[in-house]
Design an enzyme around this catalytic site. Structure first.
Site, PDB file in Angstrom:
ATOM      1  N   HIS A  92       2.173   3.437  -4.568  1.00 18.31           N
ATOM      2  CA  HIS A  92       2.401   4.197  -5.806  1.00 18.31           C
ATOM      3  C   HIS A  92       3.026   5.552  -5.505  1.00 18.31           C
ATOM      4  O   HIS A  92       2.855   6.105  -4.416  1.00 18.31           O
ATOM      5  CB  HIS A  92       1.126   4.315  -6.662  1.00 18.31           C
ATOM      6  CG  HIS A  92       0.068   5.253  -6.189  1.00 18.31           C
ATOM      7  ND1 HIS A  92      -1.267   4.911  -6.144  1.00 18.31           N
ATOM      8  CD2 HIS A  92       0.115   6.542  -5.772  1.00 18.31           C
ATOM      9  CE1 HIS A  92      -1.976   5.939  -5.732  1.00 18.31           C
ATOM     10  NE2 HIS A  92      -1.159   6.945  -5.483  1.00 18.31           N
ATOM     11  N   ASN A 125      -0.988   1.834  -1.646  1.00 15.57           N
ATOM     12  CA  ASN A 125      -0.507   0.653  -2.371  1.00 15.57           C
ATOM     13  C   ASN A 125       0.929   0.818  -2.865  1.00 15.57           C
ATOM     14  O   ASN A 125       1.399   0.045  -3.695  1.00 15.57           O
ATOM     15  CB  ASN A 125      -1.446   0.327  -3.552  1.00 15.57           C
ATOM     16  CG  ASN A 125      -1.479   1.440  -4.597  1.00 15.57           C
ATOM     17  OD1 ASN A 125      -0.784   2.447  -4.468  1.00 15.57           O
ATOM     18  ND2 ASN A 125      -2.277   1.260  -5.632  1.00 15.57           N
ATOM     19  N   GLU A 178       1.307   3.295 -10.685  1.00 19.71           N
ATOM     20  CA  GLU A 178       0.619   2.260  -9.917  1.00 19.71           C
ATOM     21  C   GLU A 178       1.475   0.992  -9.844  1.00 19.71           C
ATOM     22  O   GLU A 178       2.426   0.839 -10.627  1.00 19.71           O
ATOM     23  CB  GLU A 178      -0.714   1.937 -10.603  1.00 19.71           C
ATOM     24  CG  GLU A 178      -1.689   3.112 -10.625  1.00 19.71           C
ATOM     25  CD  GLU A 178      -2.418   3.298  -9.302  1.00 19.71           C
ATOM     26  OE1 GLU A 178      -1.869   2.915  -8.245  1.00 19.71           O
ATOM     27  OE2 GLU A 178      -3.535   3.835  -9.332  1.00 19.71           O
ATOM     28  N   ASP A 212       1.594  14.973 -11.742  1.00 18.81           N
ATOM     29  CA  ASP A 212       0.563  14.246 -12.472  1.00 18.81           C
ATOM     30  C   ASP A 212      -0.731  15.049 -12.611  1.00 18.81           C
ATOM     31  O   ASP A 212      -0.878  16.112 -11.996  1.00 18.81           O
ATOM     32  CB  ASP A 212       0.283  12.891 -11.802  1.00 18.81           C
ATOM     33  CG  ASP A 212       0.128  12.986 -10.278  1.00 18.81           C
ATOM     34  OD1 ASP A 212       0.032  14.108  -9.759  1.00 18.81           O
ATOM     35  OD2 ASP A 212       0.101  11.938  -9.622  1.00 18.81           O
TER      36      ASP A 212
HETATM   37  C1  GLP Z   1      -2.631  10.452  -5.480  1.00 19.85           C
HETATM   38  C2  GLP Z   1      -1.479  11.253  -6.087  1.00 19.85           C
HETATM   39  C3  GLP Z   1      -0.168  10.922  -5.406  1.00 19.85           C
HETATM   40  C4  GLP Z   1      -0.333  10.993  -3.898  1.00 19.85           C
HETATM   41  C5  GLP Z   1      -1.366   9.984  -3.466  1.00 19.85           C
HETATM   42  C6  GLP Z   1      -1.562   9.935  -1.954  1.00 19.85           C
HETATM   43  O1  GLP Z   1      -2.705   9.194  -6.006  1.00 19.85           O
HETATM   44  N1  GLP Z   1      -1.357  11.038  -7.484  1.00 19.85           N
HETATM   45  O2  GLP Z   1       0.830  11.826  -5.859  1.00 19.85           O
HETATM   46  O3  GLP Z   1       0.894  10.724  -3.293  1.00 19.85           O
HETATM   47  O4  GLP Z   1      -2.597  10.350  -4.074  1.00 19.85           O
HETATM   48  O5  GLP Z   1      -2.499  10.871  -1.544  1.00 19.85           O
HETATM   49  P1  GLP Z   1      -2.704  11.328  -0.064  1.00 19.85           P
HETATM   50  O6  GLP Z   1      -1.549  12.207   0.274  1.00 19.85           O
HETATM   51  O7  GLP Z   1      -3.995  12.076  -0.078  1.00 19.85           O
HETATM   52  O8  GLP Z   1      -2.745  10.095   0.769  1.00 19.85           O
END
Ligand code: GLP
Length: 246
Positions: A138, A136, A143, A67
């Site tokens: 995702h 959440n 989302e 993404d």
């Molecule tokens: C963002 C990314 C996700 C990732 C998520 C969790 O939303 N788009 O791909 O998994 O953050 O991030 P973190 O690993 O910092 O908790």
């Protein structure tokens, strides 16, 4: 679904890196799906170490990132382009021609998303997709409420994700509201999935993903339907699981 519980973040990161490295050794021209966020950072550090000290060779590897924020230039410090180069690509011998990250500045977003899907297909699909998970539930930027069959597209970020991201930006109005993201359907077509999670903040999302019903409310729950999904988590992220795992 294979659930592997490691003592701590470092052990989780090393176990994840071993999975990636063994695929790269077995199939040097494999297609890897990369993720951003804080979770895979330790795994990326370990892959850099394996490259530097053990000669793990990424020269033929093809990469696709999950993404990117809409409206951020690749040079923006909070863009996922910047993240990938600063935390991995600069330090391994990946061939830039084989790196694919959605373009948040694309003029024709729909055409760009269709092109991205087409490129994944041209390279024969993703062999191993690395995933983090949002608190959440995702995955990538799919989302809660995302179609479980969705493809690469633009998504509005949830209020929670915007709030979670605000700490990385100087002013609240700089925080992107939209992102381009591989769809849940795109992710599910990867031949293997490797989902990492660390910390108590992920415990509810992991419980839903591993033991809950499949629901668009927690898009990550769809991994239950994947034939080759491995979930590597640390003790804290596993703290709400009811069953016993490895
Ligand atoms: C963002 C990314 C996700 C990732 C998520 C969790 O939303 N788009 O791909 O998994 O953050 O991030 P973190 O690993 O910092 O908790």
């Amino acid at each position: 679904m294979l659930v592997v519980i490691k003592e701590n973040y470092d052990d989780m990161s090393k176990a994840g890196a071993q999975q990636v490295a063994s695929l790269v050794r077995e199939k040097p021209d494999c297609v890897l799906g990369f993720a951003t966020g804080s979770t895979p950072l330790g795994m990326y550090r370990e892959l850099i170490r394996m490259h530097t000290e053990e000669g793990l060779d990424f020269s033929k590897v093809v990469t696709f990132n999950l993404d990117e924020y809409v409206g951020l230039r690749p040079s923006h410090k909070q863009s996922y382009h910047y993240f990938m180069y600063e935390n991995l690509f600069k330090f391994i011998n990946v061939d830039q021609r084989y790196v694919h990250i959605p373009m948040g500045m694309a003029e024709d977003i729909d055409a760009h998303c269709a092109w991205y899907e087409q490129k994944i297909n041209e390279f024969g699909g993703i062999d191993l997709q690395i995933l983090g998970i949002g608190a959440n539930g995702h995955i990538a930027f799919n989302e809660p409420g995302s179609s479980l069959g969705s493809r690469t597209r633009i998504k509005t970020l949830s209020a929670k994700t915007v709030r979670d991201n605000a700490r990385f930006f100087k002013k609240p109005d700089e925080v992107p509201r939209y992102a381009l993201t591989m769809g849940v359907g795109t992710i599910m077509e990867a031949k293997r999935l490797l989902l990492l999670a660390s910390g108590a903040v992920k415990a509810d999302a992991i419980k839903a993903t591993v033991e809950g019903p499949i629901t668009a409310k927690y898009p990550a729950t769809i991994v239950q339907l994947h034939r080759y999904a491995t979930i590597i988590i640390d003790k804290e992220a596993s703290s709400k699981l009811e069953e016993t795992y490895l």
